[in-house]
Structure formats: structure tokens, C-alpha cells
Motif scaffolding. Structure first.
Motif, PDB file in Angstrom:
ATOM      1  N   LEU A 213      24.975  96.372  11.246  1.00 53.41           N
ATOM      2  CA  LEU A 213      24.598  97.362  10.231  1.00 53.41           C
ATOM      3  C   LEU A 213      25.686  97.600   9.197  1.00 53.41           C
ATOM      4  CD1 LEU A 213      22.871  99.963  12.604  1.00 53.41           C
ATOM      5  CD2 LEU A 213      21.817  98.143  11.271  1.00 53.41           C
ATOM      6  N   LYS A 214      26.796  96.887   9.303  1.00 52.53           N
ATOM      7  CA  LYS A 214      27.892  97.086   8.343  1.00 52.53           C
ATOM      8  C   LYS A 214      27.592  96.322   7.057  1.00 52.53           C
ATOM      9  CE  LYS A 214      32.851  96.418   7.617  1.00 52.53           C
ATOM     10  NZ  LYS A 214      34.130  95.916   8.185  1.00 52.53           N
ATOM     11  N   PRO A 215      27.571  97.015   5.912  1.00 50.95           N
ATOM     12  CA  PRO A 215      27.357  96.303   4.644  1.00 50.95           C
ATOM     13  C   PRO A 215      28.531  95.371   4.341  1.00 50.95           C
ATOM     14  CG  PRO A 215      27.051  98.695   4.405  1.00 50.95           C
ATOM     15  CD  PRO A 215      27.695  98.471   5.729  1.00 50.95           C
ATOM     16  N   ALA A 216      28.252  94.329   3.566  1.00 52.50           N
ATOM     17  CA  ALA A 216      29.313  93.404   3.160  1.00 52.50           C
ATOM     18  C   ALA A 216      30.338  94.169   2.317  1.00 52.50           C
ATOM     19  CB  ALA A 216      28.708  92.246   2.375  1.00 52.50           C
ATOM     20  N   PRO A 290      18.273  93.426   1.344  1.00 51.36           N
ATOM     21  CA  PRO A 290      19.621  93.428   1.917  1.00 51.36           C
ATOM     22  C   PRO A 290      19.950  94.781   2.554  1.00 51.36           C
ATOM     23  CG  PRO A 290      19.752  93.767  -0.441  1.00 51.36           C
ATOM     24  CD  PRO A 290      18.300  93.522  -0.127  1.00 51.36           C
ATOM     25  N   LEU A 291      21.016  94.817   3.354  1.00 51.34           N
ATOM     26  CA  LEU A 291      21.437  96.082   3.972  1.00 51.34           C
ATOM     27  C   LEU A 291      21.713  97.137   2.912  1.00 51.34           C
ATOM     28  CD1 LEU A 291      23.812  95.125   6.938  1.00 51.34           C
ATOM     29  CD2 LEU A 291      21.647  96.377   7.052  1.00 51.34           C
ATOM     30  N   ASP A 292      22.356  96.724   1.823  1.00 52.90           N
ATOM     31  CA  ASP A 292      22.640  97.642   0.719  1.00 52.90           C
ATOM     32  C   ASP A 292      21.515  97.510  -0.314  1.00 52.90           C
ATOM     33  OD1 ASP A 292      23.547  99.149  -1.389  1.00 52.90           O
ATOM     34  OD2 ASP A 292      25.524  98.200  -1.517  1.00 52.90           O
ATOM     35  N   ARG A 294      21.114  98.604  -3.116  1.00 51.26           N
ATOM     36  CA  ARG A 294      21.573  98.456  -4.510  1.00 51.26           C
ATOM     37  C   ARG A 294      21.730  96.991  -4.893  1.00 51.26           C
ATOM     38  NH1 ARG A 294      26.733 102.280  -3.953  1.00 51.26           N
ATOM     39  NH2 ARG A 294      26.820 100.944  -2.104  1.00 51.26           N
ATOM     40  N   GLN A 295      21.853  96.126  -3.899  1.00 50.94           N
ATOM     41  CA  GLN A 295      22.004  94.689  -4.166  1.00 50.94           C
ATOM     42  C   GLN A 295      20.666  93.944  -4.109  1.00 50.94           C
ATOM     43  OE1 GLN A 295      24.878  93.248  -1.353  1.00 50.94           O
ATOM     44  NE2 GLN A 295      26.545  94.485  -2.176  1.00 50.94           N
ATOM     45  N   ASN A 405      12.403  98.991   1.049  1.00 47.38           N
ATOM     46  CA  ASN A 405      12.110  97.816   1.864  1.00 47.38           C
ATOM     47  C   ASN A 405      10.766  97.232   1.434  1.00 47.38           C
ATOM     48  OD1 ASN A 405      14.423  98.127   3.411  1.00 47.38           O
ATOM     49  ND2 ASN A 405      13.402  99.434   4.911  1.00 47.38           N
TER      50      ASN A 405
END
Length: 417
Positions: A213-216, A290-292, A294-295, A405
Motif C-alpha cells: 500500500l506504499k505509494p511510489a 494507481p495507488l496514488d 493523482r497519477q 477507481n
């Protein structure tokens, strides 16, 4: 509005009656749902709604309704000529009602499928045989739907279930099976493809959630641990005694045809045929979801990026087929029509890629009652361009509300209304 108002039949309508229409705003063409009848044109329009009865308010009417005449003794009455405008309006109402019903059913089936996948994941460790049996049933039903219905329509899901954490597995499965059908795979191959797509990320059960779950950007050790999910998944799949094609998809869905993928840096000829398909659909969904958030790219942007800048990563024939499957304006895309109105793409029929189903922005219509239009039924309307969210006025973006999503599901046996 009082519930005890008396009712009349359409034959009893007359000028001066104050009537109440128990219909939604989009089911009739009057300015209000309750009003006093002014002229014969309104009576004809009311009768064209084909209602069995209407309510009227005696206190607000200028006269009582005429009594019904016994048809056996009454002289024949000539039916007024059909008003073309009223007939066209009624046809539009019926099309809209049919379309809303279809979309609600697709949403319902998506919710059901996502819940079944959630249950499958929860029982994968404790009751693996039950989980695999359920996975086979889910995929079998999808394959049967896809191969048995040439008019399958791909929809972007508008319901709240699109926020479910299991939407990725469902997205990749639906899109992979659509791609497999486009490439002419038989039922057996489609079943292996669907099962591999549904289980492609099972190895992530062995990766700590703080890494998942950690964003890049991830640290190098975190990145290496995340990439090990393909090896973890292979070992889990072997314990479940999955067939070789399914195991290859689980192990190879991050391999690239130019050798730049992982875990083994395979090149095209060494990557399984079905693995190359899931590599495309998995990457596409990762770009859109993506997890974020905004991307996130729009579906249109994701396809363009994969085709123009990342083409060497993928099987060229399969990538071109995927573009055909998704259409020029995939579900979830924001577009502007030639008349400059804004819209969100809801559904795409592979046989008419330029004529998707849309939600239209209209400031005069409440958001929850937004107009839905099937361009295949509206020859005068056409899309001019695809847009990024940043290109839309804020009020339009909030109205159309493309979801954080983006999820997909299919509708079988579609026949235009």
C-alpha cells in the motif's frame, strides 16, 4: 402531495382539470408534474403517455371530469391523428428507461461478482479447494457469457462497488477475456486465461501490506520484495495444483517482450501466449488505477501511452487487438461532443467503436437524474475529442464525477432499444 386524490382515465381528461403525473421528470415532456390542463394539445400529449389512470385535484380544477360513457351505446369516436412530436417523445422516454434498466443490471452483476471474488480471497488459505472451485465457477460463467453473446458490451461501472478493493482482479479478468475472444481463443483457452487473470496477484498475499500500500517511490529492497509476488504466486499455484498455463500467467504477467520485465527478464518467444495477454490488461489497469489517484491516466491516455511509447513491451498483435476491444473512447473516458457538450463514456460496443453510451452534462438537470444517451441511437450526435479531467470546468467534473477507481463489467445479449 395528498395520496387520496381521486383518479380518472385518460378518456376523462378535459380542459380545466388539475392533474398530477406520477412520473419522473424524464418520463414526460411537460414543464411540471402537476398542472391545470390549458388546451386540447395538452390532452393529446397526456394521452400519448399511455397511462391507465391519472390523479386529479378537484379543489384546484375548474370543472369536474366528464363521466365515462358506456362504450356499447356511445357513438364511435374518431381517434385524433397521432402527433409525431408526442410519439417521438414517448420513444425517447422508453429508450432512456430501457438504458437505465440495463446499466442498473450491469452494476448489480458487478457487485455480485466482486463480492464473490472477495469471498474467494478470504478462503484461499483456509479452504483452498473451495476457493479454487469458486474461481472456476466465476470464470466459467464469464467465458460462457462472452463466447455465447456476440453483442457483448463493455461498461464502466457507476455504482459504489467500484470502490471495492477487489476490483483490480475483476477488471483484469474481464478485459483479458474480452481480448482473448477478440483474438479467437477457444473455450478451453479462455478458461485458462480467465483463471490466470483472476489469480494473477495471489502472491501478494505473502507481501507485507505496508509495502503493498506504499505509494511510489519504493526503496530498492521494497521494490525487490514487491516483485517477488510473482515467485510467491507460482509456489502458491503449484500447491493448489493449477495447470501449467495458469501458473505461467501468475509467474509471467510482469514480463515484457523486449526483456525489460520481471522476474526472469524473458523475451517475447519465451513468454507464454496467455501471459502476454494478461501483461497488457494488467498494465492498462495499473495506469488507470494507481495507488496514488493523482497519477491516474484516463483510459484514452493509457491506451495512447501503451501504443505510442511502450509498444515494445507488449505483443504487437495482442496490443492492437486490445485497442480494438476498448474502442477509440473506452468506458471511463471524458469527452466533448461536436455540439460542445461534455460527457462521460459509460459503455462501448465493439461493433460501433465511435458510438458509445454516455452520461451528458446538463446544468439544468439534477446530477442524480443525468441524461444518458446511446450514440448508436442518436445519429445527429458525435464525439469531437477526448479530454483530461484538468480540461473540464470544475462544476462539470463534479457533475460527471469520474470515479477514483475505474471498474469494468460486461453486458450480454445487448439489443438496441
Amino acid at each position: 402531495m395528498p395520496a387520496t386524490l381521486p383518479t380518472i382515465t385518460p378518456d376523462q381528461l378535459c380542459v380545466g382539470l388539475y392533474v398530477h403525473l406520477d412520473l419522473s421528470w424524464w418520463e414526460h415532456d411537460f414543464a411540471f408534474s402537476n398542472f391545470k390542463i390549458k388546451d386540447e394539445a395538452q390532452i393529446r400529449a397526456l394521452r400519448a403517455l399511455n397511462l391507465k389512470q391519472l390523479r386529479y385535484d378537484p379543489a384546484r380544477s375548474d370543472c369536474p371530469p366528464p363521466s365515462l360513457v358506456d362504450s356499447s351505446t356511445a357513438p364511435p369516436v374518431e381517434e385524433p391523428p397521432v402527433d409525431p412530436q408526442s410519439q417521438a417523445r414517448q420513444e425517447r422516454v422508453e429508450k432512456l428507461r430501457h438504458l437505465r434498466s440495463r446499466l442498473a443490471e450491469v452494476d448489480r452483476r458487478f457487485i455480485e461478482a466482486s463480492q464473490r471474488i472477495k469471498t474467494l480471497n478470504q478462503t484461499l488459505r483456509s479452504r483452498p479447494e473451495d476457493a479454487m472451485r469458486q474461481a472456476g465457477v466465476i470464470v466459467g460463467e464469464m467465458v460462457e457469457t462472452l463466447l455465447g453473446a456476440p453483442g457483448v458490451v463493455l461498461h464502466g461501472i457507476t455504482g459504489k462497488a467500484a470502490e471495492d478493493s477487489y476490483f483490480h482482479a475483476l477488471n483484469v479478468t474481464v478485459l483479458s477475456l474480452l481480448l482473448g475472444r477478440q483474438l479467437g481463443l477457444d473455450s478451453e483457452a479462455c478458461h485458462s486465461l480467465g483463471l490466470g487473470a483472476l489469480l494473477h496477484d495471489i502472491g501478494k498475499l505473502e507481501v507485507p501490506s505496508k509495502v503493498l500500500l506504499k505509494p511510489a517511490p519504493l526503496s530498492r529492497p521494497e521494490q525487490q520484495l514487491l516483485q517477488m509476488h510473482t515467485d510467491f504466486g507460482l509456489r502458491m499455484g503449484q500447491k493448489l495444483m493449477l495447470d501449467d498455463e495458469v501458473l505461467r500467467i501468475i509467474h509471467e504477467h510482469h514480463e515484457h517482450c523486449d526483456g525489460s520485465g520481471y522476474p526472469r527478464g524473458l523475451r517475447e518467444a519465451a513468454i507464454g501466449r496467455l501471459s502476454r495477454l494478461v501483461a497488457i490488461t494488467n498494465h492498462f489497469d495499473g495506469l488507470c488505477n494507481p495507488l496514488d489517484p493523482r497519477q491516474a491516466l484516463s483510459p484514452h491516455e493509457a491506451l495512447a501511452l501503451m501504443f505510442k511509447q511502450q509498444r515494445e513491451h507488449f505483443d504487437e498483435v495482442a496490443l492492437k487487438a486490445f485497442v480494438r476491444v476498448m474502442g477509440i473512447y473506452p468506458p471511463g473516458s471524458l469527452v466533448q461532443l461536436e455540439d460542445e457538450r461534455y460527457a462521460l463514456v459509460l459503455g462501448m460496443n465493439p461493433t460501433q467503436t465511435l458510438k458509445p453510451t454516455l452520461i451528458l452534462y446538463d446544468a439544468d438537470i439534477p446530477k442524480q437524474e443525468a441524461l444518458i444517451v446511446d450514440l448508436a441511437q442518436e445519429p445527429k450526435l458525435a464525439i469531437a475529442r477526448s479530454l483530461r479531467p484538468s480540461q473540464l470546468p470544475l462544476e462539470v467534473l463534479e457533475y460527471l464525477s469520474p470515479r477514483r477507481n475505474l471498474s469494468y463489467h460486461i453486458e450480454p445479449n445487448h439489443k438496441p432499444a
